[in-house]
Scaffold this motif. Sequence first.
Motif, PDB file in Angstrom:
ATOM      1  N   SER A  76     -26.896   0.194 -55.617  1.00  0.00           N
ATOM      2  CA  SER A  76     -27.972  -0.732 -55.289  1.00  0.00           C
ATOM      3  C   SER A  76     -28.692  -0.286 -54.020  1.00  0.00           C
ATOM      4  CB  SER A  76     -27.424  -2.156 -55.107  1.00  0.00           C
ATOM      5  OG  SER A  76     -26.502  -2.193 -54.035  1.00  0.00           O
ATOM      6  N   ALA A  77     -29.865  -0.868 -53.841  1.00  0.00           N
ATOM      7  CA  ALA A  77     -30.662  -0.725 -52.616  1.00  0.00           C
ATOM      8  C   ALA A  77     -31.223  -2.107 -52.340  1.00  0.00           C
ATOM      9  CB  ALA A  77     -31.772   0.299 -52.814  1.00  0.00           C
ATOM     10  N   ASP A  78     -31.073  -2.582 -51.103  1.00  0.00           N
ATOM     11  CA  ASP A  78     -31.452  -3.960 -50.806  1.00  0.00           C
ATOM     12  C   ASP A  78     -31.773  -4.149 -49.328  1.00  0.00           C
ATOM     13  OD1 ASP A  78     -28.921  -3.975 -49.560  1.00  0.00           O
ATOM     14  OD2 ASP A  78     -27.965  -4.988 -51.238  1.00  0.00           O
ATOM     15  N   ARG A  79     -31.810  -5.418 -48.930  1.00  0.00           N
ATOM     16  CA  ARG A  79     -32.103  -5.834 -47.553  1.00  0.00           C
ATOM     17  C   ARG A  79     -33.419  -5.224 -47.051  1.00  0.00           C
ATOM     18  NH1 ARG A  79     -27.640  -8.535 -44.992  1.00  0.00           N
ATOM     19  NH2 ARG A  79     -28.834  -8.149 -43.110  1.00  0.00           N
ATOM     20  N   LEU A  80     -34.394  -5.229 -47.915  1.00  0.00           N
ATOM     21  CA  LEU A  80     -35.688  -4.610 -47.647  1.00  0.00           C
ATOM     22  C   LEU A  80     -36.524  -5.461 -46.696  1.00  0.00           C
ATOM     23  CD1 LEU A  80     -37.837  -2.436 -48.356  1.00  0.00           C
ATOM     24  CD2 LEU A  80     -38.521  -3.947 -50.235  1.00  0.00           C
ATOM     25  N   ILE A  81     -37.048  -4.799 -45.680  1.00  0.00           N
ATOM     26  CA  ILE A  81     -38.047  -5.373 -44.785  1.00  0.00           C
ATOM     27  C   ILE A  81     -39.213  -4.398 -44.780  1.00  0.00           C
ATOM     28  CG2 ILE A  81     -38.596  -6.096 -42.436  1.00  0.00           C
ATOM     29  CD1 ILE A  81     -35.553  -6.567 -42.040  1.00  0.00           C
ATOM     30  N   VAL A  82     -40.421  -4.901 -44.986  1.00  0.00           N
ATOM     31  CA  VAL A  82     -41.609  -4.055 -45.086  1.00  0.00           C
ATOM     32  C   VAL A  82     -42.591  -4.421 -43.989  1.00  0.00           C
ATOM     33  CG1 VAL A  82     -43.525  -3.350 -46.571  1.00  0.00           C
ATOM     34  CG2 VAL A  82     -41.321  -3.945 -47.580  1.00  0.00           C
ATOM     35  N   HIS A  83     -43.099  -3.403 -43.313  1.00  0.00           N
ATOM     36  CA  HIS A  83     -44.146  -3.573 -42.310  1.00  0.00           C
ATOM     37  C   HIS A  83     -45.327  -2.720 -42.747  1.00  0.00           C
ATOM     38  CE1 HIS A  83     -40.961  -5.144 -39.666  1.00  0.00           C
ATOM     39  NE2 HIS A  83     -40.245  -4.128 -40.095  1.00  0.00           N
ATOM     40  N   LYS A  84     -46.427  -3.361 -43.134  1.00  0.00           N
ATOM     41  CA  LYS A  84     -47.630  -2.631 -43.545  1.00  0.00           C
ATOM     42  C   LYS A  84     -48.613  -2.662 -42.387  1.00  0.00           C
ATOM     43  CE  LYS A  84     -46.923  -3.737 -48.361  1.00  0.00           C
ATOM     44  NZ  LYS A  84     -47.367  -4.488 -49.516  1.00  0.00           N
ATOM     45  N   THR A  85     -49.102  -1.506 -42.031  1.00  0.00           N
ATOM     46  CA  THR A  85     -50.054  -1.398 -40.933  1.00  0.00           C
ATOM     47  C   THR A  85     -51.243  -0.580 -41.387  1.00  0.00           C
ATOM     48  OG1 THR A  85     -49.089   0.641 -40.068  1.00  0.00           O
ATOM     49  CG2 THR A  85     -48.129  -1.405 -39.282  1.00  0.00           C
ATOM     50  N   ASP A  86     -52.260  -0.582 -40.579  1.00  0.00           N
ATOM     51  CA  ASP A  86     -53.376   0.336 -40.805  1.00  0.00           C
ATOM     52  C   ASP A  86     -53.925   0.195 -42.228  1.00  0.00           C
ATOM     53  OD1 ASP A  86     -55.025   2.188 -39.633  1.00  0.00           O
ATOM     54  OD2 ASP A  86     -53.791   3.909 -40.156  1.00  0.00           O
ATOM     55  N   ASP A  87     -54.089  -1.039 -42.705  1.00  0.00           N
ATOM     56  CA  ASP A  87     -54.606  -1.314 -44.050  1.00  0.00           C
ATOM     57  C   ASP A  87     -53.797  -0.646 -45.160  1.00  0.00           C
ATOM     58  OD1 ASP A  87     -56.660  -2.952 -43.138  1.00  0.00           O
ATOM     59  OD2 ASP A  87     -57.996  -1.247 -42.828  1.00  0.00           O
ATOM     60  N   GLY A  88     -52.492  -0.515 -44.942  1.00  0.00           N
ATOM     61  CA  GLY A  88     -51.630   0.066 -45.965  1.00  0.00           C
ATOM     62  C   GLY A  88     -51.543   1.575 -45.935  1.00  0.00           C
ATOM     63  N   HIS A  89     -52.152   2.224 -44.954  1.00  0.00           N
ATOM     64  CA  HIS A  89     -52.058   3.683 -44.859  1.00  0.00           C
ATOM     65  C   HIS A  89     -50.772   4.115 -44.160  1.00  0.00           C
ATOM     66  CE1 HIS A  89     -56.004   4.351 -46.521  1.00  0.00           C
ATOM     67  NE2 HIS A  89     -56.456   3.384 -45.738  1.00  0.00           N
ATOM     68  N   VAL A  90     -50.162   3.201 -43.441  1.00  0.00           N
ATOM     69  CA  VAL A  90     -48.857   3.429 -42.836  1.00  0.00           C
ATOM     70  C   VAL A  90     -47.974   2.254 -43.238  1.00  0.00           C
ATOM     71  CG1 VAL A  90     -47.541   3.664 -40.706  1.00  0.00           C
ATOM     72  CG2 VAL A  90     -49.801   4.737 -40.891  1.00  0.00           C
ATOM     73  N   VAL A  91     -46.809   2.580 -43.792  1.00  0.00           N
ATOM     74  CA  VAL A  91     -45.861   1.554 -44.223  1.00  0.00           C
ATOM     75  C   VAL A  91     -44.506   1.915 -43.631  1.00  0.00           C
ATOM     76  CG1 VAL A  91     -44.755   0.458 -46.207  1.00  0.00           C
ATOM     77  CG2 VAL A  91     -47.141   1.205 -46.368  1.00  0.00           C
ATOM     78  N   VAL A  92     -43.853   0.918 -43.031  1.00  0.00           N
ATOM     79  CA  VAL A  92     -42.513   1.094 -42.486  1.00  0.00           C
ATOM     80  C   VAL A  92     -41.557   0.292 -43.365  1.00  0.00           C
ATOM     81  CG1 VAL A  92     -41.018   0.781 -40.484  1.00  0.00           C
ATOM     82  CG2 VAL A  92     -43.434   1.382 -40.151  1.00  0.00           C
ATOM     83  N   LEU A  93     -40.513   0.959 -43.835  1.00  0.00           N
ATOM     84  CA  LEU A  93     -39.522   0.331 -44.691  1.00  0.00           C
ATOM     85  C   LEU A  93     -38.171   0.329 -43.992  1.00  0.00           C
ATOM     86  CD1 LEU A  93     -40.264   2.242 -48.029  1.00  0.00           C
ATOM     87  CD2 LEU A  93     -41.279   0.092 -47.232  1.00  0.00           C
ATOM     88  N   GLU A  94     -37.524  -0.818 -43.963  1.00  0.00           N
ATOM     89  CA  GLU A  94     -36.142  -0.918 -43.526  1.00  0.00           C
ATOM     90  C   GLU A  94     -35.350  -1.373 -44.747  1.00  0.00           C
ATOM     91  OE1 GLU A  94     -35.523  -2.960 -39.672  1.00  0.00           O
ATOM     92  OE2 GLU A  94     -37.698  -3.322 -39.786  1.00  0.00           O
TER      93      GLU A  94
END
Length: 144
Positions: A76-94
Motif C-alpha cells: 500500500s501507499a497512504d497518508r498522502l498530503i499534497v501541496h500544490k503551488t505555482d498553479d500546479g507547476h510545482v507539486v509537493v507530495l508527502e
Amino acid sequence: MPNPRYAAYEPAAPYFDLVRGVLGSFVDGEHFFDTMADDVVYEVLYDVPGWPRVIQGRTGLMAAFRGYVDNIALRSADRLIVHKTDDGHVVVLEYEIHGTILATGVTYNNRFCSILRIENRKIAHWRDYMDSLAAWNALTTQPR
C-alpha cells in the motif's frame, strides 16, 4: 485493462497509483511512467546501495524501478498530503509506502517527500527525500 508494457512493475503499483491519482488533470499519461517527460530528471537526496542519486530520462527511470520491483513488493501507499503551488507547476507530495523486502520477507515501511516540477503536462523534475534509516533497517535486517 492494464498496459502489458508495465506488467513487470506491478509490485510498485500502490505507489504508482497514488502518484498518478493525485496528479489528476495536471499531467498527461495513464501510467506513472507515461506522466514523465522523456528527459525527466529524477533526483534522490539519500544514499541507498544500488540506487543512483540522479536518474536521467524516462528509460533510465524505468530501468531503475525494474531493480526496485525485483527487490521490494508494495502492499500500500497512504497518508498522502499534497501541496500544490505555482498553479500546479510545482507539486509537493508527502506519503508513506508499506511493503516487503522479497529476499528476506522483512516488512518495509517508509516515509517520503517528493517535489515535482511539471512542464508541458509532464513531470520534468522529481526530487525525492525519504527516511534513509527505515530503508537501511529493512534492507539489512535478517529474516525472523
